[in-house]
Scaffold this motif. Structure first.
Motif, PDB file in Angstrom:
ATOM      1  N   ALA A  30       7.389  -8.072  -7.541  1.00 44.42           N
ATOM      2  CA  ALA A  30       7.016  -9.479  -7.770  1.00 44.42           C
ATOM      3  C   ALA A  30       7.592 -10.390  -6.685  1.00 44.42           C
ATOM      4  N   ASP A  31       8.660  -9.943  -6.024  1.00 45.35           N
ATOM      5  CA  ASP A  31       9.314 -10.797  -5.017  1.00 45.35           C
ATOM      6  C   ASP A  31       8.733 -10.635  -3.613  1.00 45.35           C
ATOM      7  N   LEU A  32       7.762  -9.737  -3.448  1.00 51.63           N
ATOM      8  CA  LEU A  32       7.317  -9.426  -2.080  1.00 51.63           C
ATOM      9  C   LEU A  32       6.392 -10.483  -1.473  1.00 51.63           C
ATOM     10  N   GLY A  33       5.722 -11.256  -2.314  1.00 53.47           N
ATOM     11  CA  GLY A  33       4.822 -12.285  -1.777  1.00 53.47           C
ATOM     12  C   GLY A  33       3.583 -11.700  -1.130  1.00 53.47           C
ATOM     13  N   ASN A  34       3.052 -10.644  -1.716  1.00 55.44           N
ATOM     14  CA  ASN A  34       1.877 -10.006  -1.102  1.00 55.44           C
ATOM     15  C   ASN A  34       0.769  -9.789  -2.131  1.00 55.44           C
ATOM     16  N   ARG A  35       0.455 -10.843  -2.859  1.00 57.58           N
ATOM     17  CA  ARG A  35      -0.661 -10.737  -3.799  1.00 57.58           C
ATOM     18  C   ARG A  35      -1.323 -12.088  -3.994  1.00 57.58           C
ATOM     19  N   GLY A  36      -2.572 -12.057  -4.444  1.00 55.88           N
ATOM     20  CA  GLY A  36      -3.333 -13.288  -4.695  1.00 55.88           C
ATOM     21  C   GLY A  36      -4.800 -13.013  -4.427  1.00 55.88           C
ATOM     22  N   PRO A  37      -5.649 -13.986  -4.684  1.00 53.41           N
ATOM     23  CA  PRO A  37      -7.080 -13.780  -4.415  1.00 53.41           C
ATOM     24  C   PRO A  37      -7.354 -13.659  -2.910  1.00 53.41           C
ATOM     25  N   ILE A  38      -8.487 -13.101  -2.534  1.00 59.78           N
ATOM     26  CA  ILE A  38      -8.873 -13.075  -1.118  1.00 59.78           C
ATOM     27  C   ILE A  38      -9.198 -14.513  -0.721  1.00 59.78           C
ATOM     28  N   ARG A  39      -8.528 -14.996   0.325  1.00 58.77           N
ATOM     29  CA  ARG A  39      -8.747 -16.383   0.767  1.00 58.77           C
ATOM     30  C   ARG A  39      -9.211 -16.384   2.210  1.00 58.77           C
ATOM     31  N   PHE A  40     -10.025 -17.375   2.530  1.00 53.87           N
ATOM     32  CA  PHE A  40     -10.558 -17.508   3.891  1.00 53.87           C
ATOM     33  C   PHE A  40     -10.115 -18.848   4.465  1.00 53.87           C
ATOM     34  N   ASP A  41     -10.009 -18.936   5.785  1.00 57.34           N
ATOM     35  CA  ASP A  41      -9.655 -20.227   6.389  1.00 57.34           C
ATOM     36  C   ASP A  41     -10.927 -21.037   6.639  1.00 57.34           C
ATOM     37  N   ALA A  42     -10.748 -22.202   7.233  1.00 54.28           N
ATOM     38  CA  ALA A  42     -11.885 -23.115   7.408  1.00 54.28           C
ATOM     39  C   ALA A  42     -12.966 -22.475   8.283  1.00 54.28           C
ATOM     40  N   GLY A  43     -12.583 -21.548   9.147  1.00 55.37           N
ATOM     41  CA  GLY A  43     -13.557 -20.875  10.009  1.00 55.37           C
ATOM     42  C   GLY A  43     -14.191 -19.657   9.361  1.00 55.37           C
ATOM     43  N   ALA A 234       4.186   2.588 -14.474  1.00 54.47           N
ATOM     44  CA  ALA A 234       4.223   3.953 -15.009  1.00 54.47           C
ATOM     45  C   ALA A 234       3.053   4.812 -14.531  1.00 54.47           C
ATOM     46  N   ASN A 235       1.903   4.191 -14.280  1.00 49.67           N
ATOM     47  CA  ASN A 235       0.756   5.045 -13.907  1.00 49.67           C
ATOM     48  C   ASN A 235       0.204   4.745 -12.513  1.00 49.67           C
ATOM     49  N   GLY A 236       0.796   3.768 -11.819  1.00 54.33           N
ATOM     50  CA  GLY A 236       0.215   3.327 -10.549  1.00 54.33           C
ATOM     51  C   GLY A 236       0.840   3.990  -9.330  1.00 54.33           C
ATOM     52  N   VAL A 237       0.312   3.597  -8.174  1.00 55.76           N
ATOM     53  CA  VAL A 237       0.857   4.089  -6.899  1.00 55.76           C
ATOM     54  C   VAL A 237       2.093   3.264  -6.544  1.00 55.76           C
ATOM     55  N   TRP A 238       3.119   3.937  -6.056  1.00 57.32           N
ATOM     56  CA  TRP A 238       4.334   3.280  -5.558  1.00 57.32           C
ATOM     57  C   TRP A 238       4.352   3.370  -4.031  1.00 57.32           C
ATOM     58  N   VAL A 239       4.972   2.360  -3.427  1.00 58.64           N
ATOM     59  CA  VAL A 239       4.961   2.236  -1.975  1.00 58.64           C
ATOM     60  C   VAL A 239       6.373   1.889  -1.508  1.00 58.64           C
ATOM     61  N   VAL A 240       6.793   2.433  -0.366  1.00 60.81           N
ATOM     62  CA  VAL A 240       8.037   1.958   0.258  1.00 60.81           C
ATOM     63  C   VAL A 240       7.636   0.891   1.273  1.00 60.81           C
ATOM     64  N   PRO A 241       7.835  -0.401   0.938  1.00 55.42           N
ATOM     65  CA  PRO A 241       7.330  -1.476   1.804  1.00 55.42           C
ATOM     66  C   PRO A 241       7.875  -1.347   3.230  1.00 55.42           C
ATOM     67  N   GLY A 242       6.991  -1.559   4.186  1.00 54.61           N
ATOM     68  CA  GLY A 242       7.403  -1.557   5.595  1.00 54.61           C
ATOM     69  C   GLY A 242       7.428  -0.190   6.247  1.00 54.61           C
ATOM     70  N   SER A 243       7.284   0.884   5.453  1.00 54.64           N
ATOM     71  CA  SER A 243       7.446   2.225   6.021  1.00 54.64           C
ATOM     72  C   SER A 243       6.248   2.656   6.865  1.00 54.64           C
ATOM     73  N   HIS A 244       5.198   1.844   6.907  1.00 52.83           N
ATOM     74  CA  HIS A 244       4.048   2.161   7.774  1.00 52.83           C
ATOM     75  C   HIS A 244       4.367   1.877   9.236  1.00 52.83           C
ATOM     76  N   LYS A 245       5.507   1.188   9.483  1.00 53.32           N
ATOM     77  CA  LYS A 245       5.794   0.710  10.842  1.00 53.32           C
ATOM     78  C   LYS A 245       6.787   1.584  11.582  1.00 53.32           C
ATOM     79  N   THR A 246       7.349   2.548  10.866  1.00 55.73           N
ATOM     80  CA  THR A 246       8.509   3.243  11.445  1.00 55.73           C
ATOM     81  C   THR A 246       8.207   4.672  11.870  1.00 55.73           C
ATOM     82  N   GLY A 247       6.918   5.010  11.976  1.00 55.05           N
ATOM     83  CA  GLY A 247       6.580   6.381  12.382  1.00 55.05           C
ATOM     84  C   GLY A 247       6.723   7.334  11.213  1.00 55.05           C
ATOM     85  N   ARG A 248       6.746   8.630  11.548  1.00 56.86           N
ATOM     86  CA  ARG A 248       6.834   9.620  10.478  1.00 56.86           C
ATOM     87  C   ARG A 248       8.210   9.540   9.798  1.00 56.86           C
ATOM     88  N   VAL A 249       8.194   9.460   8.495  1.00 56.58           N
ATOM     89  CA  VAL A 249       9.440   9.283   7.739  1.00 56.58           C
ATOM     90  C   VAL A 249       9.876  10.644   7.184  1.00 56.58           C
TER      91      VAL A 249
END
Ligand SMILES: O=C(O)CCC(=O)C(=O)O
Length: 383
Positions: A30-43, A234-249
């Motif tokens: 809940a603290d990650l700040g990475n959720r909400g509706p799909i939003r578009f800018d003025a362009g 309990a039934n969803g996918v879990w993610v280690v945030p940021g681990s996509h940036k550090t190469g093979r873990v």
């Protein structure tokens, strides 16, 4: 479908620890700040805040993408798919004696597991990319020997999935993340039945680009994960945030350091019905055996950057190895053209997505197109 079930189990000796982990993980999410509706800018571009949060965390939850009517159509198709599964692994017929779903296909389509089992963890399967076995809780005595937990090539089994695949806002996100000439990856349905759904051990997707000189955090693309019933810790996918940036873990080392497969930095992807997560394939991710009373049915559809697939030797995991040339990519992308037309027919008031590589071409979703999707996943762009 009744989304709560009497089949729920528990984590046995791990139950209390698992409950505490789920609660703490949900708070971190809940603290990650990475959720909400799909939003578009003025362009008309996907809002930069969304893209920044996606690239920071390696996933983002788009809320309320798929409406109730469309979800009902998807659910009807899922119920039909479940009814038509083979009576048991290898059976040519379903439980009612009809030809079973997938029985006439060449491609590897249905994946079976013991209820609450972990079919990949700690094995050499899938290139050994799931190095640690997850805890396998005990399923109820009357559970079947095996359940289907993953279906590949899923567009051929559901018109509603075809239509969702071409959701114009999701395809706009695909273009914003992977470029206007983005290419398809594959499509799948993950089924986590209450008290039966198997775990998917911690892993990073991607097999071709880890050692490339131009590797970066987007090299192996992403998956959209559209939720029919939503998903919980309990039934969803879990993610280690940021681990996509550090190469093979070194996942084995992470688990060893934690002393448990409940990785302390991981967070669950939490969704309501109709939410769609975008998840970077390089992020460390996995899901636990579903001992909860709630179903999870996730429609995955993935996309790549064109430069990640063009001229690249892929395959081996999802289909036969091959060098992906322009013709192969065009052929696999026909599903996008068909899906855009399928959606246009069903939602005539919506502005369809204009997929740049197919501009000037005409795709018609009809019986012939549906037939052309048979075994289409033999052409998945598997990198
Ligand atoms: O849905 C799940 O449980 C696992 C998903 C996953 O591992 C993937 O999409 O790569």
């Amino acid at each position: 479908m009744q989304t709560e079930s009497q089949w729920s189990a528990d984590y046995g000796p791990e139950e209390a620890a698992m409950r505490a982990y789920c609660e703490a993980g949900a708070k971190r999410a809940a603290d990650l700040g990475n959720r909400g509706p799909i939003r578009f800018d003025a362009g008309g571009r996907v809002h930069q805040d969304i893209l920044d949060a996606y690239w920071r965390c390696g996933f983002y939850v788009f809320e309320g993408v798929i409406g109730a009517d469309e979800l009902a159509e998807i659910e009807a198709d899922v119920l039909d798919i479940l009814e038509r599964l083979p009576a048991h692994r290898g059976s040519p017929v379903d439980r009612r004696g009809r030809p079973a779903l997938g029985a006439d296909l060449e491609a590897n389509t249905l994946f079976w597991a013991r209820p609450l089992g972990d079919p990949f963890g700690g094995t050499e399967l899938a290139g050994g990319r799931h190095p640690v076995k997850m805890f396998e809780p005990k399923a109820a005595q009357d559970a079947p020997d095996e359940v289907v937990y993953l279906i590949l090539g899923s567009l051929q089994f559901s018109d509603a999935a075809v239509r969702a695949y071409a959701h114009p806002h999701l395809l706009a996100v695909a273009a914003a993340v992977n470029g206007d000439d983005f290419a398809p990856f594959n499509e799948a349905i993950f089924i986590k039945e209450p008290g039966r759904g198997a775990s998917v051990a911690w892993h990073q997707d991607g097999i071709t680009h880890w050692d490339s000189p131009d590797w970066d955090e987007g090299s192996h693309g992403f998956n959209f994960m559209a939720q029919l019933y939503g998903c919980t810790a309990a039934n969803g996918v879990w993610v280690v945030p940021g681990s996509h940036k550090t190469g093979r873990v070194d996942i084995r080392a992470l688990v060893a350091a934690a002393g448990t497969e409940r990785l302390p930095d991981a967070v669950p992807i939490l969704c309501a019905p109709g939410d769609v997560a975008i998840t970077n394939r390089q992020v460390v991710h996995g899901s636990f055996a579903n001992t909860s009373p709630d179903w999870r049915v996730t429609f995955n559809f993935g996309f790549h950057r064109r430069k990640s697939v063009l001229g690249v030797k892929g395959g081996g995991l999802h289909n036969a190895p091959a060098v992906y040339d322009d013709a192969r990519i065009r052929s696999r992308a026909r599903a996008i053209g068909y899906a855009i037309d399928a959606r246009r027919q069903r939602f005539p008031h919506e502005t369809p997505f204009a997929y740049r590589p197919q501009l000037g071409e005409t795709y018609r979703w009809d019986a012939a197109a549906r037939a052309a999707l048979k075994d289409y996943n033999l052409l998945d762009l598997s990198i």
